[in-house]
Design a protein around this motif. Sequence first.
Motif, PDB file in Angstrom:
ATOM      1  N   VAL A  49       0.838  -1.199   0.000  1.00  0.00           N
ATOM      2  CA  VAL A  49       0.000   0.000   0.000  1.00  0.00           C
ATOM      3  C   VAL A  49       0.876   1.252   0.000  1.00  0.00           C
ATOM      4  CG1 VAL A  49      -1.636   1.359   1.379  1.00  0.00           C
ATOM      5  CG2 VAL A  49      -2.031  -1.088   1.020  1.00  0.00           C
ATOM      6  N   LEU A  50       1.921   1.246   0.809  1.00  0.00           N
ATOM      7  CA  LEU A  50       2.822   2.399   0.871  1.00  0.00           C
ATOM      8  C   LEU A  50       3.580   2.614  -0.441  1.00  0.00           C
ATOM      9  CD1 LEU A  50       4.253   2.045   4.494  1.00  0.00           C
ATOM     10  CD2 LEU A  50       2.581   3.710   3.664  1.00  0.00           C
ATOM     11  N   ALA A  51       3.878   1.534  -1.141  1.00  0.00           N
ATOM     12  CA  ALA A  51       4.628   1.623  -2.394  1.00  0.00           C
ATOM     13  C   ALA A  51       3.739   1.915  -3.602  1.00  0.00           C
ATOM     14  CB  ALA A  51       5.391   0.315  -2.625  1.00  0.00           C
ATOM     15  N   ALA A  52       2.437   1.771  -3.453  1.00  0.00           N
ATOM     16  CA  ALA A  52       1.523   1.881  -4.586  1.00  0.00           C
ATOM     17  C   ALA A  52       1.606   3.207  -5.341  1.00  0.00           C
ATOM     18  CB  ALA A  52       0.094   1.595  -4.149  1.00  0.00           C
ATOM     19  N   PRO A  53       1.557   4.362  -4.681  1.00  0.00           N
ATOM     20  CA  PRO A  53       1.604   5.608  -5.461  1.00  0.00           C
ATOM     21  C   PRO A  53       2.866   5.738  -6.323  1.00  0.00           C
ATOM     22  CG  PRO A  53       0.768   6.058  -3.276  1.00  0.00           C
ATOM     23  CD  PRO A  53       1.277   4.634  -3.268  1.00  0.00           C
ATOM     24  N   ALA A  54       4.005   5.426  -5.773  1.00  0.00           N
ATOM     25  CA  ALA A  54       5.244   5.495  -6.556  1.00  0.00           C
ATOM     26  C   ALA A  54       5.212   4.487  -7.704  1.00  0.00           C
ATOM     27  CB  ALA A  54       6.456   5.249  -5.666  1.00  0.00           C
ATOM     28  N   ALA A  55       4.656   3.321  -7.471  1.00  0.00           N
ATOM     29  CA  ALA A  55       4.558   2.294  -8.516  1.00  0.00           C
ATOM     30  C   ALA A  55       3.607   2.741  -9.628  1.00  0.00           C
ATOM     31  CB  ALA A  55       4.099   0.972  -7.920  1.00  0.00           C
ATOM     32  N   ILE A  56       2.551   3.432  -9.262  1.00  0.00           N
ATOM     33  CA  ILE A  56       1.594   3.934 -10.253  1.00  0.00           C
ATOM     34  C   ILE A  56       2.278   4.941 -11.169  1.00  0.00           C
ATOM     35  CG2 ILE A  56      -0.467   5.388 -10.528  1.00  0.00           C
ATOM     36  CD1 ILE A  56      -1.532   3.954  -7.939  1.00  0.00           C
ATOM     37  N   VAL A  57       3.045   5.853 -10.585  1.00  0.00           N
ATOM     38  CA  VAL A  57       3.757   6.851 -11.384  1.00  0.00           C
ATOM     39  C   VAL A  57       4.800   6.174 -12.262  1.00  0.00           C
ATOM     40  CG1 VAL A  57       5.284   8.862 -11.295  1.00  0.00           C
ATOM     41  CG2 VAL A  57       3.308   8.725  -9.766  1.00  0.00           C
ATOM     42  N   LYS A  58       5.536   5.240 -11.705  1.00  0.00           N
ATOM     43  CA  LYS A  58       6.560   4.520 -12.471  1.00  0.00           C
ATOM     44  C   LYS A  58       5.928   3.793 -13.660  1.00  0.00           C
ATOM     45  CE  LYS A  58      10.620   2.680 -13.236  1.00  0.00           C
ATOM     46  NZ  LYS A  58      11.555   3.445 -14.041  1.00  0.00           N
ATOM     47  N   ARG A  59       4.807   3.143 -13.427  1.00  0.00           N
ATOM     48  CA  ARG A  59       4.108   2.440 -14.509  1.00  0.00           C
ATOM     49  C   ARG A  59       3.660   3.415 -15.582  1.00  0.00           C
ATOM     50  NH1 ARG A  59      -1.449   0.740 -15.392  1.00  0.00           N
ATOM     51  NH2 ARG A  59      -1.439  -1.030 -16.798  1.00  0.00           N
ATOM     52  N   ALA A  60       3.123   4.568 -15.180  1.00  0.00           N
ATOM     53  CA  ALA A  60       2.688   5.578 -16.151  1.00  0.00           C
ATOM     54  C   ALA A  60       3.880   6.103 -16.949  1.00  0.00           C
ATOM     55  CB  ALA A  60       1.978   6.728 -15.428  1.00  0.00           C
ATOM     56  N   GLU A  61       5.000   6.304 -16.286  1.00  0.00           N
ATOM     57  CA  GLU A  61       6.203   6.757 -16.997  1.00  0.00           C
ATOM     58  C   GLU A  61       6.652   5.718 -18.023  1.00  0.00           C
ATOM     59  OE1 GLU A  61       8.770   7.428 -13.665  1.00  0.00           O
ATOM     60  OE2 GLU A  61       8.142   9.528 -13.437  1.00  0.00           O
ATOM     61  N   THR A  62       6.560   4.460 -17.652  1.00  0.00           N
ATOM     62  CA  THR A  62       6.944   3.384 -18.576  1.00  0.00           C
ATOM     63  C   THR A  62       6.020   3.358 -19.788  1.00  0.00           C
ATOM     64  OG1 THR A  62       7.868   2.070 -16.779  1.00  0.00           O
ATOM     65  CG2 THR A  62       7.266   0.882 -18.785  1.00  0.00           C
ATOM     66  N   ILE A  63       4.731   3.485 -19.550  1.00  0.00           N
ATOM     67  CA  ILE A  63       3.748   3.504 -20.639  1.00  0.00           C
ATOM     68  C   ILE A  63       4.014   4.698 -21.554  1.00  0.00           C
ATOM     69  CG2 ILE A  63       1.292   3.804 -21.192  1.00  0.00           C
ATOM     70  CD1 ILE A  63       0.717   2.271 -18.538  1.00  0.00           C
ATOM     71  N   ARG A  64       4.264   5.853 -20.943  1.00  0.00           N
ATOM     72  CA  ARG A  64       4.583   7.054 -21.728  1.00  0.00           C
ATOM     73  C   ARG A  64       5.844   6.839 -22.564  1.00  0.00           C
ATOM     74  NH1 ARG A  64       6.942  11.320 -18.074  1.00  0.00           N
ATOM     75  NH2 ARG A  64       8.643   9.839 -18.321  1.00  0.00           N
ATOM     76  N   ASP A  65       6.879   6.321 -21.930  1.00  0.00           N
ATOM     77  CA  ASP A  65       8.160   6.133 -22.617  1.00  0.00           C
ATOM     78  C   ASP A  65       8.084   5.079 -23.723  1.00  0.00           C
ATOM     79  OD1 ASP A  65       9.094   8.065 -20.906  1.00  0.00           O
ATOM     80  OD2 ASP A  65      10.207   6.674 -19.621  1.00  0.00           O
ATOM     81  N   MET A  66       7.091   4.213 -23.659  1.00  0.00           N
ATOM     82  CA  MET A  66       6.885   3.220 -24.720  1.00  0.00           C
ATOM     83  C   MET A  66       6.124   3.823 -25.899  1.00  0.00           C
ATOM     84  SD  MET A  66       6.033  -0.157 -22.409  1.00  0.00           S
ATOM     85  CE  MET A  66       5.459  -1.101 -23.810  1.00  0.00           C
ATOM     86  N   GLY A  67       5.760   5.107 -25.778  1.00  0.00           N
ATOM     87  CA  GLY A  67       5.093   5.785 -26.880  1.00  0.00           C
ATOM     88  C   GLY A  67       3.587   5.847 -26.783  1.00  0.00           C
ATOM     89  N   HIS A  68       3.069   5.753 -25.578  1.00  0.00           N
ATOM     90  CA  HIS A  68       1.617   5.806 -25.372  1.00  0.00           C
ATOM     91  C   HIS A  68       1.290   6.874 -24.323  1.00  0.00           C
ATOM     92  CE1 HIS A  68       1.072   2.091 -27.680  1.00  0.00           C
ATOM     93  NE2 HIS A  68       2.179   1.693 -27.092  1.00  0.00           N
ATOM     94  N   PRO A  69       1.564   8.149 -24.627  1.00  0.00           N
ATOM     95  CA  PRO A  69       1.364   9.193 -23.627  1.00  0.00           C
ATOM     96  C   PRO A  69      -0.088   9.372 -23.185  1.00  0.00           C
ATOM     97  CG  PRO A  69       1.875  10.164 -25.757  1.00  0.00           C
ATOM     98  CD  PRO A  69       2.090   8.684 -25.884  1.00  0.00           C
ATOM     99  N   ALA A  70      -1.035   9.238 -24.077  1.00  0.00           N
ATOM    100  CA  ALA A  70      -2.441   9.407 -23.698  1.00  0.00           C
ATOM    101  C   ALA A  70      -2.863   8.324 -22.695  1.00  0.00           C
ATOM    102  CB  ALA A  70      -3.340   9.383 -24.923  1.00  0.00           C
ATOM    103  N   ASP A  71      -2.455   7.092 -22.926  1.00  0.00           N
ATOM    104  CA  ASP A  71      -2.774   6.012 -21.986  1.00  0.00           C
ATOM    105  C   ASP A  71      -2.096   6.238 -20.643  1.00  0.00           C
ATOM    106  OD1 ASP A  71      -4.315   4.747 -23.892  1.00  0.00           O
ATOM    107  OD2 ASP A  71      -2.777   3.276 -24.427  1.00  0.00           O
ATOM    108  N   ALA A  72      -0.869   6.742 -20.684  1.00  0.00           N
ATOM    109  CA  ALA A  72      -0.130   7.008 -19.447  1.00  0.00           C
ATOM    110  C   ALA A  72      -0.840   8.070 -18.614  1.00  0.00           C
ATOM    111  CB  ALA A  72       1.292   7.443 -19.765  1.00  0.00           C
ATOM    112  N   LEU A  73      -1.238   9.153 -19.266  1.00  0.00           N
ATOM    113  CA  LEU A  73      -1.944  10.210 -18.555  1.00  0.00           C
ATOM    114  C   LEU A  73      -3.279   9.709 -18.020  1.00  0.00           C
ATOM    115  CD1 LEU A  73      -2.091  13.132 -17.624  1.00  0.00           C
ATOM    116  CD2 LEU A  73      -3.056  13.713 -19.868  1.00  0.00           C
ATOM    117  N   ALA A  74      -3.988   8.944 -18.809  1.00  0.00           N
ATOM    118  CA  ALA A  74      -5.279   8.401 -18.366  1.00  0.00           C
ATOM    119  C   ALA A  74      -5.104   7.517 -17.138  1.00  0.00           C
ATOM    120  CB  ALA A  74      -5.939   7.615 -19.495  1.00  0.00           C
ATOM    121  N   SER A  75      -4.014   6.750 -17.098  1.00  0.00           N
ATOM    122  CA  SER A  75      -3.794   5.890 -15.930  1.00  0.00           C
ATOM    123  C   SER A  75      -3.548   6.725 -14.679  1.00  0.00           C
ATOM    124  CB  SER A  75      -2.645   4.901 -16.169  1.00  0.00           C
ATOM    125  OG  SER A  75      -1.396   5.547 -16.161  1.00  0.00           O
TER     126      SER A  75
END
Length: 133
Positions: free
Chosen positions: A20-46
């Motif tokens: 639970v404590l790690a979740a917010p940082a993991a959410i941001v990290k996942r969004a950054e990964t999605i963005r960096d893979m070339g899917h910025p709209a999906d990253a922002l939506a997440s």
Amino acid sequence: ARASVTDAQKADAEALRAAVLAAPAAIVKRAETIRDMGHPADALASLQTAAPRVKGAPGEDAVTSAAAAWPKDTAFRKALDAEKQFDATETAAAKLAGKKENAEKVAAMWRKLLEEFGDTCLRARIEERLAAK
């Protein structure tokens, strides 16, 4: 009641607490990964979907800050534009696909997109389409 809690249950509770404590940082990290893979709209939506869900959780600021800051960032907005252009190019390329005489036209479309948006996170996706032609 506390005396009846086993060491295994305590370990499970601690693991859950840590997750639970790690979740917010993991959410941001996942969004950054999605963005960096070339899917910025999906990253922002997440991020936007997660922001209200982490409300009150320790570390929620990481998610809400990213969700608010990314759309204000010039490079991110360019990546969003690039993604729209990518989708339009992909649709146009699909209409031309299958005919040998259209191969160079399709490649030229992808090269143009690469020239315009090669400095964004969509570079790898564009190069992948260009290499496939």
